[in-house]
Design a protein around this motif. Sequence first.
Motif, PDB file in Angstrom:
ATOM      1  N   LYS A   1       1.000  -1.159  -0.063  1.00 12.27           N
ATOM      2  CA  LYS A   1      -0.002  -0.065  -0.104  1.00 12.27           C
ATOM      3  C   LYS A   1       0.822   1.257   0.043  1.00 12.27           C
ATOM      4  N   MET A   2       1.868   1.055   0.707  1.00 12.75           N
ATOM      5  CA  MET A   2       2.798   2.422   0.838  1.00 12.75           C
ATOM      6  C   MET A   2       3.338   2.515  -0.621  1.00 12.75           C
ATOM      7  N   GLU A   3       3.778   1.552  -1.217  1.00 10.83           N
ATOM      8  CA  GLU A   3       4.297   1.560  -2.441  1.00 10.83           C
ATOM      9  C   GLU A   3       3.247   2.256  -3.649  1.00 10.83           C
ATOM     10  N   ALA A   4       2.137   1.661  -3.432  1.00 12.30           N
ATOM     11  CA  ALA A   4       0.960   2.050  -4.136  1.00 12.30           C
ATOM     12  C   ALA A   4       0.754   3.589  -3.958  1.00 12.30           C
ATOM     13  N   VAL A   5       0.795   4.303  -2.899  1.00 13.42           N
ATOM     14  CA  VAL A   5       0.848   5.582  -2.577  1.00 13.42           C
ATOM     15  C   VAL A   5       1.674   6.353  -3.177  1.00 13.42           C
ATOM     16  N   GLN A   6       3.027   5.855  -3.168  1.00 16.49           N
ATOM     17  CA  GLN A   6       4.438   6.460  -3.838  1.00 16.49           C
ATOM     18  C   GLN A   6       3.993   6.717  -5.284  1.00 16.49           C
ATOM     19  N   ASP A   7       3.838   5.320  -5.908  1.00 19.42           N
ATOM     20  CA  ASP A   7       3.684   5.297  -7.290  1.00 19.42           C
ATOM     21  C   ASP A   7       2.504   6.362  -7.798  1.00 19.42           C
ATOM     22  N   MET A   8       1.300   6.395  -7.138  1.00 15.73           N
ATOM     23  CA  MET A   8       0.239   7.094  -7.609  1.00 15.73           C
ATOM     24  C   MET A   8       0.766   8.467  -7.487  1.00 15.73           C
ATOM     25  N   ALA A   9       1.314   8.961  -6.241  1.00 13.90           N
ATOM     26  CA  ALA A   9       1.807  10.306  -6.025  1.00 13.90           C
ATOM     27  C   ALA A   9       2.665  10.551  -7.272  1.00 13.90           C
ATOM     28  N   LEU A  10       3.860   9.752  -7.322  1.00 14.54           N
ATOM     29  CA  LEU A  10       4.667  10.143  -8.328  1.00 14.54           C
ATOM     30  C   LEU A  10       4.340  10.508  -9.764  1.00 14.54           C
ATOM     31  N   THR A  11       3.288   9.602 -10.145  1.00 13.12           N
ATOM     32  CA  THR A  11       2.722   9.470 -11.637  1.00 13.12           C
ATOM     33  C   THR A  11       1.988  10.811 -11.747  1.00 13.12           C
ATOM     34  N   LEU A  12       1.381  11.131 -10.595  1.00 10.98           N
ATOM     35  CA  LEU A  12       0.614  12.531 -10.734  1.00 10.98           C
ATOM     36  C   LEU A  12       1.560  13.527 -10.584  1.00 10.98           C
ATOM     37  N   PHE A  13       2.431  13.859  -9.828  1.00  4.55           N
ATOM     38  CA  PHE A  13       3.494  14.652  -9.853  1.00  4.55           C
ATOM     39  C   PHE A  13       4.333  14.776 -11.308  1.00  4.55           C
ATOM     40  N   ILE A  14       4.679  13.776 -11.748  1.00  4.87           N
ATOM     41  CA  ILE A  14       5.280  13.768 -13.044  1.00  4.87           C
ATOM     42  C   ILE A  14       4.384  14.415 -14.292  1.00  4.87           C
ATOM     43  N   GLU A  15       3.004  13.985 -13.964  1.00  2.89           N
ATOM     44  CA  GLU A  15       2.209  14.545 -15.063  1.00  2.89           C
ATOM     45  C   GLU A  15       1.743  16.161 -14.955  1.00  2.89           C
ATOM     46  N   GLN A  16       1.489  16.334 -13.574  1.00  6.06           N
ATOM     47  CA  GLN A  16       0.983  17.559 -13.525  1.00  6.06           C
ATOM     48  C   GLN A  16       1.769  18.537 -12.741  1.00  6.06           C
ATOM     49  N   GLY A  17       2.863  18.192 -12.182  1.00  5.72           N
ATOM     50  CA  GLY A  17       3.777  19.036 -11.444  1.00  5.72           C
ATOM     51  C   GLY A  17       3.241  18.912  -9.730  1.00  5.72           C
ATOM     52  N   TYR A  18       4.442  18.860  -9.001  1.00  5.50           N
ATOM     53  CA  TYR A  18       4.131  18.969  -7.732  1.00  5.50           C
ATOM     54  C   TYR A  18       2.900  19.784  -7.004  1.00  5.50           C
ATOM     55  N   HIS A  19       3.140  20.941  -7.382  1.00  9.29           N
ATOM     56  CA  HIS A  19       2.129  21.919  -6.610  1.00  9.29           C
ATOM     57  C   HIS A  19       0.801  21.822  -7.366  1.00  9.29           C
ATOM     58  N   HIS A  20       0.545  21.134  -8.368  1.00  6.29           N
ATOM     59  CA  HIS A  20      -0.664  21.042  -8.638  1.00  6.29           C
ATOM     60  C   HIS A  20      -1.358  19.624  -8.366  1.00  6.29           C
ATOM     61  N   VAL A  21      -0.759  19.079  -7.706  1.00  6.30           N
ATOM     62  CA  VAL A  21      -1.208  17.612  -7.205  1.00  6.30           C
ATOM     63  C   VAL A  21      -1.684  17.798  -5.634  1.00  6.30           C
ATOM     64  N   THR A  22      -3.006  17.454  -5.468  1.00  2.00           N
ATOM     65  CA  THR A  22      -3.431  17.700  -4.087  1.00  2.00           C
ATOM     66  C   THR A  22      -3.455  16.196  -3.250  1.00  2.00           C
ATOM     67  N   MET A  23      -3.261  16.111  -2.214  1.00  2.62           N
ATOM     68  CA  MET A  23      -3.406  14.800  -1.446  1.00  2.62           C
ATOM     69  C   MET A  23      -4.785  14.243  -1.576  1.00  2.62           C
ATOM     70  N   ASN A  24      -5.830  15.186  -1.559  1.00  2.00           N
ATOM     71  CA  ASN A  24      -6.946  14.723  -1.905  1.00  2.00           C
ATOM     72  C   ASN A  24      -7.019  13.971  -3.296  1.00  2.00           C
ATOM     73  N   GLU A  25      -6.516  14.197  -4.197  1.00  2.00           N
ATOM     74  CA  GLU A  25      -6.510  13.510  -5.549  1.00  2.00           C
ATOM     75  C   GLU A  25      -5.749  12.364  -5.492  1.00  2.00           C
ATOM     76  N   VAL A  26      -4.529  12.449  -4.828  1.00  2.00           N
ATOM     77  CA  VAL A  26      -3.842  11.164  -4.568  1.00  2.00           C
ATOM     78  C   VAL A  26      -4.594  10.009  -4.101  1.00  2.00           C
ATOM     79  N   ALA A  27      -5.517  10.268  -2.900  1.00  2.00           N
ATOM     80  CA  ALA A  27      -6.164   9.684  -2.484  1.00  2.00           C
ATOM     81  C   ALA A  27      -7.420   9.181  -3.130  1.00  2.00           C
ATOM     82  N   GLU A  28      -7.964  10.030  -3.648  1.00  2.00           N
ATOM     83  CA  GLU A  28      -9.261   9.600  -4.429  1.00  2.00           C
ATOM     84  C   GLU A  28      -8.735   8.599  -5.526  1.00  2.00           C
TER      85      GLU A  28
END
Lengths: 216, 216
Positions: free
Chosen positions: A26-53
């Motif tokens: 699960k920890m890895e899944a969180v990291q993977d999803m967050a990273l994917t979004l960070f790369i796609e949108q840029g760190y500051h445009h990704v919210t913790m809510n979005e990662v969770a969702e």
Amino acid sequence: MTRSAANENASPWLPAEDREKARDQKMEAVQDMALTLFIEQGYHHVTMNEVAERLNVTKPALYNYFRSKEDILYSCWMSGHERLQQRISAELGAGGSGLSRLRRLVRVYAETMTTTYGKSLVLLDERDMDDMNRRTILARKRDLDGVFRALIAEGVADGSIRPTDPRMTAFAIAGALNWIGHWHRADGPMTPEEIGEDFALRLTAGLEGKAPIVSE
Amino acid sequence: MTRSAANENASPWLPAEDREKARDQKMEAVQDMALTLFIEQGYHHVTMNEVAERLNVTKPALYNYFRSKEDILYSCWMSGHERLQQRISAELGAGGSGLSRLRRLVRVYAETMTTTYGKSLVLLDERDMDDMNRRTILARKRDLDGVFRALIAEGVADGSIRPTDPRMTAFAIAGALNWIGHWHRADGPMTPEEIGEDFALRLTAGLEGKAPIVSE
DNA sequence: TATGGATATTACCCATGGGTAATCAAAAGT
DNA sequence: ACTTTTGATTACCCATGGGTAATATCCATA
């Protein structure tokens, strides 16, 4: 229900391990999803809510695995670095001339740059981290630069690379390699291996020979 | 006091021009200061308050010159692009072989990358802009890429550059050049001209000759 | 069936920072 | 002298989003 039935008579110690493994996954899944979004949108445009969702959980659940958003960012970078370092070590273990070792470094570096974790090394910004983490990142970046310079100096010393400034040569090569993280798309026309092979030759094509480069 | 005394009997129409010029200068000062801070700290870590403070005014004053923070960001990028484009046009006007024109492009591009406005092309992120502005930026980036590819193709056609894929060659060269924006420091050991000269030769050293690059 | 640890949810807090409304001062125009 | 315009200030609004407290749920164990 079918699942519990299958495990009904299993050893009572196994589930404990399973749970730990599940936690890591699960920890890895969180990291993977967050990273994917960070790369796609840029760190500051990704919210913790979005990662969770995107993981079908709610925001506070993420804080069971990471202390903060920045903590995820740092973890992403470090994981990327670890993977790259791993592949570099494996590749540079065997000997060879400075030039041929540099070529192998370029190939494996280029290949890695086409992966999400490879891109994290270039697309995540250490300025978004706190002082301590930032210092660690910068130190590792310096190390990486040192590997390039050392290999170039090695090649110049053993005569496989023409006399040249290791600093500028390293900047040029690392720049071309890091830029891959910006233009590469998974659905592009070349495989990571093809890109690696191409760059390995392309970026070292001007380094062979004995004479230093001079303006004609 | 001395200033007003000197202008006491000047034409009443001049001040109007002066005021417009002063306004433009102030707008430029805002842009320059914002860009400097964007480059130093990253866009998201710079507050409008900080930009204002550093200019000895308060935040709302900035909104006399720009509609929004993002508007400043966009302006910075566009100014950088305009300056680069200007220098490229001036440099490529004269003829020559594809290779020599590519060299001149590399030189002027590298030099520009050492300036604050040059760096803005690489260090500012179009994902921080709204759709319309982002589309404009991306179009200009594509154009720039096209200039590289066209010049490489030209060199291959006229025989001054060995047969090679313009796309990958452009990626490699542009990557090395854009990376300058990441490592260059004004107090570094080389002048912009020296860097330009070095890169002009370095990045084209492997392109001469007739035979395509192949793995040995 | 009761207990307790781990993990998730709901509901909330609150600092940050972009942007604006009301107002004021100074210069320009008449 | 008067009014208008320009550009700046003070004081404020409020959406956003990271992070937390209280609570509920699940599940292995006893």
